[in-house]
Design a protein around this motif. Structure first.
Motif, PDB file in Angstrom:
ATOM      1  N   LEU A   1       0.834  -1.216   0.000  1.00  0.00           N
ATOM      2  CA  LEU A   1       0.000   0.000   0.000  1.00  0.00           C
ATOM      3  C   LEU A   1       0.863   1.258   0.000  1.00  0.00           C
ATOM      4  N   LEU A   2       1.881   1.257   0.840  1.00  0.00           N
ATOM      5  CA  LEU A   2       2.717   2.445   0.990  1.00  0.00           C
ATOM      6  C   LEU A   2       3.554   2.732  -0.250  1.00  0.00           C
ATOM      7  N   GLN A   3       3.915   1.709  -0.976  1.00  0.00           N
ATOM      8  CA  GLN A   3       4.762   1.898  -2.152  1.00  0.00           C
ATOM      9  C   GLN A   3       3.985   2.276  -3.396  1.00  0.00           C
ATOM     10  N   GLY A   4       2.708   1.988  -3.421  1.00  0.00           N
ATOM     11  CA  GLY A   4       1.987   2.258  -4.659  1.00  0.00           C
ATOM     12  C   GLY A   4       0.540   2.644  -4.497  1.00  0.00           C
ATOM     13  N   LEU A   5       0.313   3.873  -4.062  1.00  0.00           N
ATOM     14  CA  LEU A   5      -1.063   4.358  -4.035  1.00  0.00           C
ATOM     15  C   LEU A   5      -1.541   4.491  -5.480  1.00  0.00           C
ATOM     16  N   PRO A   6      -2.821   4.232  -5.733  1.00  0.00           N
ATOM     17  CA  PRO A   6      -3.321   4.374  -7.102  1.00  0.00           C
ATOM     18  C   PRO A   6      -3.333   5.840  -7.543  1.00  0.00           C
ATOM     19  N   ASP A   7      -3.454   6.036  -8.843  1.00  0.00           N
ATOM     20  CA  ASP A   7      -3.515   7.401  -9.378  1.00  0.00           C
ATOM     21  C   ASP A   7      -4.601   8.189  -8.658  1.00  0.00           C
ATOM     22  N   GLY A   8      -4.277   9.420  -8.350  1.00  0.00           N
ATOM     23  CA  GLY A   8      -5.226  10.310  -7.703  1.00  0.00           C
ATOM     24  C   GLY A   8      -5.205  10.248  -6.184  1.00  0.00           C
ATOM     25  N   ALA A   9      -4.488   9.303  -5.606  1.00  0.00           N
ATOM     26  CA  ALA A   9      -4.405   9.199  -4.145  1.00  0.00           C
ATOM     27  C   ALA A   9      -3.022   9.659  -3.698  1.00  0.00           C
TER      28      ALA A   9
ATOM     29  N   ASN B   1     -10.472   0.655   0.052  1.00  0.00           N
ATOM     30  CA  ASN B   1     -11.454  -0.429   0.177  1.00  0.00           C
ATOM     31  C   ASN B   1     -12.781   0.037   0.763  1.00  0.00           C
ATOM     32  N   ASP B   2     -12.957   1.366   0.862  1.00  0.00           N
ATOM     33  CA  ASP B   2     -14.231   1.984   1.220  1.00  0.00           C
ATOM     34  C   ASP B   2     -14.814   1.473   2.545  1.00  0.00           C
ATOM     35  N   PHE B   3     -14.037   1.611   3.609  1.00  0.00           N
ATOM     36  CA  PHE B   3     -14.533   1.259   4.930  1.00  0.00           C
ATOM     37  C   PHE B   3     -13.877   2.164   5.961  1.00  0.00           C
TER      38      PHE B   3
ATOM     39  N   ARG C   1     -13.197   8.990   8.348  1.00  0.00           N
ATOM     40  CA  ARG C   1     -13.182   9.369   6.939  1.00  0.00           C
ATOM     41  C   ARG C   1     -14.153  10.523   6.742  1.00  0.00           C
ATOM     42  N   ASP C   2     -13.812  11.438   5.835  1.00  0.00           N
ATOM     43  CA  ASP C   2     -14.711  12.527   5.460  1.00  0.00           C
ATOM     44  C   ASP C   2     -14.902  12.487   3.952  1.00  0.00           C
ATOM     45  N   ARG C   3     -16.175  12.287   3.519  1.00  0.00           N
ATOM     46  CA  ARG C   3     -16.492  12.241   2.088  1.00  0.00           C
ATOM     47  C   ARG C   3     -17.365  13.412   1.657  1.00  0.00           C
ATOM     48  N   GLN C   4     -17.481  14.408   2.511  1.00  0.00           N
ATOM     49  CA  GLN C   4     -18.311  15.558   2.149  1.00  0.00           C
ATOM     50  C   GLN C   4     -17.712  16.295   0.958  1.00  0.00           C
ATOM     51  N   LYS C   5     -18.577  16.990   0.245  1.00  0.00           N
ATOM     52  CA  LYS C   5     -18.105  17.789  -0.882  1.00  0.00           C
ATOM     53  C   LYS C   5     -17.196  18.896  -0.375  1.00  0.00           C
ATOM     54  N   GLY C   6     -16.350  19.386  -1.259  1.00  0.00           N
ATOM     55  CA  GLY C   6     -15.450  20.470  -0.892  1.00  0.00           C
ATOM     56  C   GLY C   6     -14.006  20.021  -0.929  1.00  0.00           C
ATOM     57  N   ALA C   7     -13.142  21.000  -0.876  1.00  0.00           N
ATOM     58  CA  ALA C   7     -11.700  20.740  -0.972  1.00  0.00           C
ATOM     59  C   ALA C   7     -11.209  19.890   0.203  1.00  0.00           C
TER      60      ALA C   7
ATOM     61  N   ASN D   1     -11.925  14.381  -3.211  1.00  0.00           N
ATOM     62  CA  ASN D   1     -12.288  15.196  -2.040  1.00  0.00           C
ATOM     63  C   ASN D   1     -12.435  14.353  -0.774  1.00  0.00           C
ATOM     64  N   VAL D   2     -12.038  13.090  -0.830  1.00  0.00           N
ATOM     65  CA  VAL D   2     -12.177  12.185   0.319  1.00  0.00           C
ATOM     66  C   VAL D   2     -10.880  12.144   1.116  1.00  0.00           C
ATOM     67  N   LEU D   3     -11.019  12.267   2.422  1.00  0.00           N
ATOM     68  CA  LEU D   3      -9.891  12.101   3.346  1.00  0.00           C
ATOM     69  C   LEU D   3     -10.154  10.890   4.228  1.00  0.00           C
ATOM     70  N   SER D   4      -9.132  10.101   4.411  1.00  0.00           N
ATOM     71  CA  SER D   4      -9.169   8.977   5.335  1.00  0.00           C
ATOM     72  C   SER D   4      -8.018   9.191   6.309  1.00  0.00           C
ATOM     73  N   ALA D   5      -8.282   9.030   7.609  1.00  0.00           N
ATOM     74  CA  ALA D   5      -7.257   9.350   8.607  1.00  0.00           C
ATOM     75  C   ALA D   5      -7.233   8.352   9.750  1.00  0.00           C
ATOM     76  N   VAL D   6      -6.020   8.169  10.273  1.00  0.00           N
ATOM     77  CA  VAL D   6      -5.798   7.291  11.428  1.00  0.00           C
ATOM     78  C   VAL D   6      -4.824   7.994  12.361  1.00  0.00           C
ATOM     79  N   GLN D   7      -5.116   7.975  13.656  1.00  0.00           N
ATOM     80  CA  GLN D   7      -4.170   8.429  14.672  1.00  0.00           C
ATOM     81  C   GLN D   7      -3.926   7.267  15.618  1.00  0.00           C
TER      82      GLN D   7
END
Length: 193
Positions: free
Chosen positions: A36-44, A90-92, A126-132, A172-178
């Motif tokens: 995963l770390l070596q190859g994010l798909p285009d646009g990520a 993987n949309d979760f 995760r935040d999938r709301q519209k906007g930057a 416009n989607v952010l996924s985050a882990v702390q």
């Protein structure tokens, strides 16, 4: 005639089989995370700028509760980013990877050898709301943790001294882990320093 084996023997065999399979299964997560770390798909892409925003928001909240600030650390940055990427791709949202590895298994395989952590936790969102996908969106994402009692408790747990954050963006989607943890202990065999 098939010999009868008592229940205690069956249970011992099951424990031995299960315990020997767990390290192999957990180790497969390391390979998955590295891929995963070596190859994010285009646009990520990874967002270290927003990782810093989340660290600052965590410390601002801790300060408001008179709790010591967390020190940002790279120790679990790889793990946080890999899990954020996994959730995005993987949309979760959750603490179990798409490969079935729970948080404890992921920590076990990704932590430095010989260290034991008495206190460790993970927040994921995760935040999938519209906007930057900007600081405002990162703040909304952080608010999800504030609105959740278990996540809020992890944020202000006094036994935690460090934080590693991972943020991945696609569109416009952010996924985050702390990941939060306290001082580790060194283990040499069965003894602790």
């Amino acid at each position: 005639m098939i010999p009868r084996i008592n229940l205690a023997v069956w249970l011992c065999m099951a424990v031995i089989l299960f315990s020997s399979a767990v390290p192999v299964r957990a180790e497969s997560y390391r390979a998955y995370a590295e891929t995963l770390l070596q190859g994010l798909p285009d646009g990520a892409r990874y967002r270290p700028d927003l990782e810093a925003v989340l660290d600052n928001l965590a410390n601002a909240y801790r300060g408001s509760k008179k709790t010591a600030a967390l020190q940002s650390s790279d120790l679990f940055n790889t793990m946080a980013r890999a899990h954020a990427a996994d959730m995005l791709l993987n949309d979760f949202v959750g603490h179990r990877s798409s490969t079935g590895h729970d948080f404890a298994m992921r920590i076990e395989v990704m932590k430095p050898k010989g260290l034991v952590f008495r206190s460790i936790a993970e927040n994921a969102a995760r935040d999938r709301q519209k906007g930057a996908a900007d600081e405002a969106k990162a703040r909304r994402l952080f608010q999800q943790w504030m609105d959740s009692r278990p996540h809020r408790k992890a944020l202000i747990n006094r036994s935690y001294a460090y934080v590693s954050s991972g943020v991945v963006q696609r569109g416009n989607v952010l996924s985050a882990v702390q990941i939060f943890w306290g001082e580790p202990r060194k283990q040499d065999g069965i003894f602790f320093e």
